[in-house]
Design an enzyme around this catalytic site. Structure first.
Site, PDB file in Angstrom:
ATOM      1  N   SER A 233     -15.448 -81.303  56.702  1.00  0.00           N
ATOM      2  CA  SER A 233     -14.261 -81.942  57.293  1.00  0.00           C
ATOM      3  C   SER A 233     -13.178 -82.751  56.620  1.00  0.00           C
ATOM      4  O   SER A 233     -12.393 -82.997  56.888  1.00  0.00           O
ATOM      5  CB  SER A 233     -14.659 -82.636  58.749  1.00  0.00           C
ATOM      6  OG  SER A 233     -15.452 -83.658  58.472  1.00  0.00           O
ATOM      7  N   LYS A 235     -15.005 -85.836  55.674  1.00  0.00           N
ATOM      8  CA  LYS A 235     -15.398 -87.124  55.768  1.00  0.00           C
ATOM      9  C   LYS A 235     -15.856 -87.840  54.835  1.00  0.00           C
ATOM     10  O   LYS A 235     -15.758 -89.092  54.828  1.00  0.00           O
ATOM     11  CB  LYS A 235     -16.314 -87.131  57.036  1.00  0.00           C
ATOM     12  CG  LYS A 235     -17.641 -86.468  56.862  1.00  0.00           C
ATOM     13  CD  LYS A 235     -18.650 -85.894  57.963  1.00  0.00           C
ATOM     14  CE  LYS A 235     -20.038 -85.217  57.589  1.00  0.00           C
ATOM     15  NZ  LYS A 235     -19.524 -83.884  57.067  1.00  0.00           N
ATOM     16  N   SER A 236     -16.675 -87.312  53.940  1.00  0.00           N
ATOM     17  CA  SER A 236     -17.227 -88.242  52.566  1.00  0.00           C
ATOM     18  C   SER A 236     -15.685 -88.654  51.876  1.00  0.00           C
ATOM     19  O   SER A 236     -16.042 -89.764  51.437  1.00  0.00           O
ATOM     20  CB  SER A 236     -17.907 -87.257  51.853  1.00  0.00           C
ATOM     21  OG  SER A 236     -18.975 -87.096  52.577  1.00  0.00           O
ATOM     22  N   THR A 254     -28.558 -90.801  50.836  1.00  0.00           N
ATOM     23  CA  THR A 254     -29.743 -90.486  51.782  1.00  0.00           C
ATOM     24  C   THR A 254     -30.292 -89.258  51.631  1.00  0.00           C
ATOM     25  O   THR A 254     -31.456 -89.148  52.050  1.00  0.00           O
ATOM     26  CB  THR A 254     -29.660 -90.910  53.044  1.00  0.00           C
ATOM     27  OG1 THR A 254     -28.519 -89.985  53.529  1.00  0.00           O
ATOM     28  CG2 THR A 254     -29.084 -92.131  53.303  1.00  0.00           C
ATOM     29  N   HIS A 271     -19.826 -84.521  44.503  1.00  0.00           N
ATOM     30  CA  HIS A 271     -19.517 -86.053  44.958  1.00  0.00           C
ATOM     31  C   HIS A 271     -19.599 -86.857  43.810  1.00  0.00           C
ATOM     32  O   HIS A 271     -18.682 -88.102  43.997  1.00  0.00           O
ATOM     33  CB  HIS A 271     -20.931 -86.329  45.893  1.00  0.00           C
ATOM     34  CG  HIS A 271     -20.911 -85.880  47.240  1.00  0.00           C
ATOM     35  ND1 HIS A 271     -20.601 -86.675  48.338  1.00  0.00           N
ATOM     36  CD2 HIS A 271     -20.721 -84.489  47.865  1.00  0.00           C
ATOM     37  CE1 HIS A 271     -20.391 -86.012  49.622  1.00  0.00           C
ATOM     38  NE2 HIS A 271     -20.444 -84.674  49.092  1.00  0.00           N
TER      39      HIS A 271
END
Length: 400
Positions: A233, A235-236, A254, A271
């Site tokens: 979506s 969000k990160s 995590t 990322h």
């Protein structure tokens, strides 16, 4: 010192000429922005843009008293006609200081991209830093003597410029940061306000006059933010954007590593490529300890993987283990996490997933995970000043 922003947009303005994109199509009225130009105390004009005379008149000012016109970046396209009575436009070589007859001192600040930044000091001592579009200061000292009263720069396009200035304490708690050079790639409306607030900055309409060094209401930056949404979506990305103007951030992963899983390795790689080089990564699920300690902001990505680890530890996937004490042990661990979020003094952005809006899981273990994640999300959200739902890359405020 008084600053009037004759324009606050990118060099091509907003909307861009002949651009059919959604941002340009909706950039009307107060959302439209002329190319950025600054008028300082009616004596100094930083960047000469088309229509500067009319923009000044609309703001209740005149350019007749301007004694110096300075440019910050190369001008593409046809030359801008110099209004009658204005001195020729020029640029100050990097590092040199120009003293105006008005008493203002202007020092040229070197950039890491084509262009020149200008540090303007008023006769009374107020200090303004203005940076060109797409550029950040180069060769900064380890520490500056005192922070600027105001910084005007490309916050959306170069958030690392603010991070660099914060790292050397050139931007302090009392520094007013104003976003300019706003283009159609920037969010608009409330979404822009939310992103800039998270950066400790704000945008103002064209024609706004601001006192440099005067009292201003500091943006209410949320200290704890929860960002939730579905898979892919955005969000990160939203979470990372909310901390990109900080000079140091601890990225808490995590999920850990998964030997032999090429797809997972590729996701981790993407990322890492997005994150600023100054950010530090910690792979751990011991979140309570991090939240209880002092340090730079935390970006925790994500709570759903943290919960997976917590459920693994108590073998919550097995019905007998769950009924025989796994449920109470898990609730105790999640309670510790929620208490740590409540008590933390660090700035923290937490990412989680929404799993309860789709198909009901076929297995009892799947339904158990869905239910526990929903409870965890609700408990953490209750402790956060701001909660955002990201859908199709769009951020919707649920709280704050």
């Amino acid at each position: 010192m008084e600053l009037t922003l004759l324009g606050t947009g990118a060099p091509d303005g907003l909307p861009r000429p002949e651009c059919p994109c959604a941002a340009c199509a909706t950039a009307h009225g107060v959302r439209s922005r002329a190319a950025t130009a600054l008028l300082v105390d009616d004596a100094l004009l930083l960047d000469l843009t088309p229509g500067a005379v009319f923009a000044a008149a609309r703001a209740g000012h005149s350019l007749t008293g301007v004694r110096q016109v300075l440019l910050t970046h190369p001008h593409d396209g046809p030359a801008v006609e110099l209004p009658p009575g204005l001195p020729p436009a020029g640029r100050v070589p990097d590092g040199q200081v120009l003293t105006l007859i008005s008493g203002h001192r202007v020092r040229a600040v070197p950039m890491d991209a084509p262009g020149t930044g200008y540090e303007v000091t008023a006769p009374e001592g107020e200090r303004l830093l203005y940076l060109p579009p797409g550029a950040a200061p180069a060769g900064l000292a380890d520490r500056v003597a005192e922070p600027y009263d105001m910084v005007v720069c490309d916050v959306v396009g170069r958030p690392d410029a603010v991070a660099r200035l914060r790292a050397v304490e050139a931007v302090g708690p009392a520094t007013e940061v104003v976003a300019v050079h706003l283009d159609h790639d920037a969010p608009y409306g409330p979404a822009l306000d939310r992103r800039l607030t998270a950066a400790g900055a704000r945008a103002v309409p064209d024609g706004t006059t601001l006192p440099v060094g005067g009292y201003h209401a500091a943006p209410d930056v949320p200290r704890r933010t929860l960002i939730t949404g579905g898979a892919r979506s955005g969000k990160s990305v939203e979470a990372e954007r909310r901390l990109e103007t900080y000079p140091e951030v601890v990225y808490v992963a995590t999920g850990g590593a998964r030997d032999g899983d090429a797809d997972w390795a590729a996701r981790i790689g993407l990322h890492r490529e997005r994150r600023p080089a100054a950010w530090r990564t910690e792979e751990t699920c011991e979140l309570a300890e991090l939240l209880a300690s002092d340090g730079p902001p935390l970006l925790i990505d994500c709570l759903s993987l943290w919960l997976t680890d917590a459920m693994d530890r108590v073998d919550a996937w097995d019905d007998a283990s769950w009924a025989g004490g796994g449920r109470s042990t898990l609730r105790e661990r999640t309670g510790e996490l929620v208490a740590s979020v409540r008590g933390t003094r660090r700035t923290v952005v937490l990412v989680t997933n929404e799993t309860g809006s789709g198909v009901v899981p076929a297995s009892a273990a799947g339904r158990r995970f869905r239910d526990e994640l929903g409870r965890l999300n609700a408990s953490v959200a209750a402790e956060c000043e701001q909660v955002l739902l990201v859908v199709a890359g769009q951020s919707l405020p649920l709280r704050g």
